[in-house]
Scaffold this active site. Structure first.
Site, PDB file in Angstrom:
ATOM      1  N   GLU A  18      38.960 -58.507 -59.626  1.00 28.83           N
ATOM      2  CA  GLU A  18      39.491 -59.138 -60.843  1.00 28.83           C
ATOM      3  C   GLU A  18      38.760 -60.448 -61.076  1.00 28.83           C
ATOM      4  O   GLU A  18      38.710 -61.301 -60.196  1.00 28.83           O
ATOM      5  CB  GLU A  18      41.002 -59.357 -60.679  1.00 28.83           C
ATOM      6  N   ASP A  37      39.362 -53.423 -70.862  1.00 33.67           N
ATOM      7  CA  ASP A  37      39.236 -54.027 -72.193  1.00 33.67           C
ATOM      8  C   ASP A  37      38.443 -53.079 -73.097  1.00 33.67           C
ATOM      9  O   ASP A  37      37.362 -52.619 -72.721  1.00 33.67           O
ATOM     10  CB  ASP A  37      38.522 -55.379 -72.091  1.00 33.67           C
ATOM     11  N   ASP A  87      45.557 -46.612 -72.789  1.00 26.95           N
ATOM     12  CA  ASP A  87      46.406 -46.278 -73.943  1.00 26.95           C
ATOM     13  C   ASP A  87      45.543 -46.219 -75.198  1.00 26.95           C
ATOM     14  O   ASP A  87      46.049 -45.888 -76.267  1.00 26.95           O
ATOM     15  CB  ASP A  87      47.455 -47.368 -74.157  1.00 26.95           C
ATOM     16  N   TYR A 141      49.992 -52.685 -67.533  1.00 33.72           N
ATOM     17  CA  TYR A 141      49.747 -52.291 -68.926  1.00 33.72           C
ATOM     18  C   TYR A 141      50.340 -50.916 -69.225  1.00 33.72           C
ATOM     19  O   TYR A 141      50.867 -50.681 -70.302  1.00 33.72           O
ATOM     20  CB  TYR A 141      48.231 -52.291 -69.212  1.00 33.72           C
TER      21      TYR A 141
HETATM   22  N1  SAM Z   1      44.310 -52.974 -64.825  1.00 39.66           N
HETATM   23  C1  SAM Z   1      45.395 -53.852 -65.245  1.00 39.66           C
HETATM   24  C2  SAM Z   1      46.496 -53.044 -65.862  1.00 39.66           C
HETATM   25  O1  SAM Z   1      46.262 -51.874 -66.192  1.00 39.66           O
HETATM   26  O2  SAM Z   1      47.618 -53.561 -65.992  1.00 39.66           O
HETATM   27  C3  SAM Z   1      44.886 -54.971 -66.170  1.00 39.66           C
HETATM   28  C4  SAM Z   1      44.306 -54.518 -67.492  1.00 39.66           C
HETATM   29  S1  SAM Z   1      43.628 -55.868 -68.431  1.00 39.66           S
HETATM   30  C5  SAM Z   1      43.506 -55.230 -70.047  1.00 39.66           C
HETATM   31  C6  SAM Z   1      41.928 -55.866 -67.940  1.00 39.66           C
HETATM   32  C7  SAM Z   1      41.653 -56.763 -66.739  1.00 39.66           C
HETATM   33  O3  SAM Z   1      40.319 -56.563 -66.322  1.00 39.66           O
HETATM   34  C8  SAM Z   1      41.831 -58.248 -67.021  1.00 39.66           C
HETATM   35  O4  SAM Z   1      42.653 -58.814 -66.031  1.00 39.66           O
HETATM   36  C9  SAM Z   1      40.402 -58.783 -66.957  1.00 39.66           C
HETATM   37  O5  SAM Z   1      40.355 -60.126 -66.495  1.00 39.66           O
HETATM   38  C10 SAM Z   1      39.744 -57.815 -65.986  1.00 39.66           C
HETATM   39  N2  SAM Z   1      38.286 -57.663 -66.163  1.00 39.66           N
HETATM   40  C11 SAM Z   1      37.629 -57.435 -67.312  1.00 39.66           C
HETATM   41  N3  SAM Z   1      36.303 -57.346 -67.109  1.00 39.66           N
HETATM   42  C12 SAM Z   1      36.120 -57.513 -65.783  1.00 39.66           C
HETATM   43  C13 SAM Z   1      34.958 -57.537 -64.943  1.00 39.66           C
HETATM   44  N4  SAM Z   1      33.731 -57.384 -65.461  1.00 39.66           N
HETATM   45  N5  SAM Z   1      35.131 -57.736 -63.627  1.00 39.66           N
HETATM   46  C14 SAM Z   1      36.377 -57.907 -63.104  1.00 39.66           C
HETATM   47  N6  SAM Z   1      37.511 -57.899 -63.847  1.00 39.66           N
HETATM   48  C15 SAM Z   1      37.384 -57.707 -65.161  1.00 39.66           C
END
Ligand code: SAM
Length: 213
Positions: free
Chosen positions: A69, A120, A156, A195
């Site tokens: 993360e 994302d 989703d 999420y």
């Molecule tokens: N996986 C979790 C869930 O399903 O509840 C969190 C989903 S959240 C939309 C996406 C997470 O991925 C965020 O906490 C973001 O900081 C992390 N993230 C995005 N790009 C990343 C990267 N290149 N390396 C590590 N973490 C990343």
């Protein structure tokens, strides 16, 4: 994911270096030695607040899990879950890293499973390269993933799911599961992410695919 400034996060990460591993590139090819056993290693990219990786580590003690993360203020919440739920934290490690090039952290075939959960979506075309299912990420996954391992992706977001189906197929990956409504089936192996709980509570379908190289 919403980030709050947590001025104490740096100290917290330093105090817990035994499971929030600094300088992960130093452990490339040697993760099993750090876990002190030969169990397979599964990684999650974008672990968020850790509900999934902690749930998986509890449900599957014979697998070693590494959650990656990038956001410091978010990974501390995941770390707190580890401390609360798996006090021995013997099959889970966390990395506060940007997973832009996993090959710097993991050797060829060192990983037996890769989870991408609610990544994302980067919906604008000009941001395609940032999607975790874009071909340059698939190249990395192919290098570090054991040939018998799978990439497992949940979201989703229908647009990102459709994009990923095309991207993985174009890359030559074999789709082993395509599920358009994960919660319509009773799958005891499914561990929900933060999420996933939030979106399914709103009635949104959850998509899942499993694929191998
Ligand atoms: N996986 C979790 C869930 O399903 O509840 C969190 C989903 S959240 C939309 C996406 C997470 O991925 C965020 O906490 C973001 O900081 C992390 N993230 C995005 N790009 C990343 C990267 N290149 N390396 C590590 N973490 C990343």
């Amino acid at each position: 994911m919403r980030q709050r400034n947590k001025p104490w996060a740096d100290d917290f990460l330093k105090e817990h270096q035994h499971f929030i591993i600094p300088n992960p590139t130093e452990h490339k090819g040697k993760w099993k030695a750090l876990f002190k056993n030969d169990k397979p290693i599964h990684i999650e990219v974008g672990t968020g607040k850790g509900q999934f990786i902690v749930g998986m580590a509890k449900q599957y003690p014979d697998i070693n899990f590494i959650g990656i993360e990038v956001a410091k203020s978010i990974i501390v919440t995941a770390a707190q879950k580890v401390l609360d739920s798996i006090p021995e934290h013997d099959n889970i490690l966390l990395l506060n890293e940007n997973a832009n090039d996993l090959r710097e952290m993991f050797d060829e075939n060192e990983v037996a499973g890769i989870y991408l959960n609610f990544s994302d979506p980067w919906p604008k075309n000009r941001h395609e390269k940032r999607r975790l299912t874009y071909k340059t990420f698939l190249e990395q996954y192919q290098k570090i993933l054991d040939p018998s391992g799978q990439v497992i992706f949940k979201t989703d977001n229908r647009g990102l799911f459709e994009y990923s189906l095309v991207s993985l197929t174009d890359y030559g990956m074999k789709l082993e599961e395509v599920n358009l409504d994960l919660h319509a089936i009773d799958d005891p192996t499914n561990v929900m992410t933060e999420y996933e709980e939030r979106f399914s509570a709103k009635g949104q379908p959850i998509y899942r695919l499993k694929a191998s190289f």
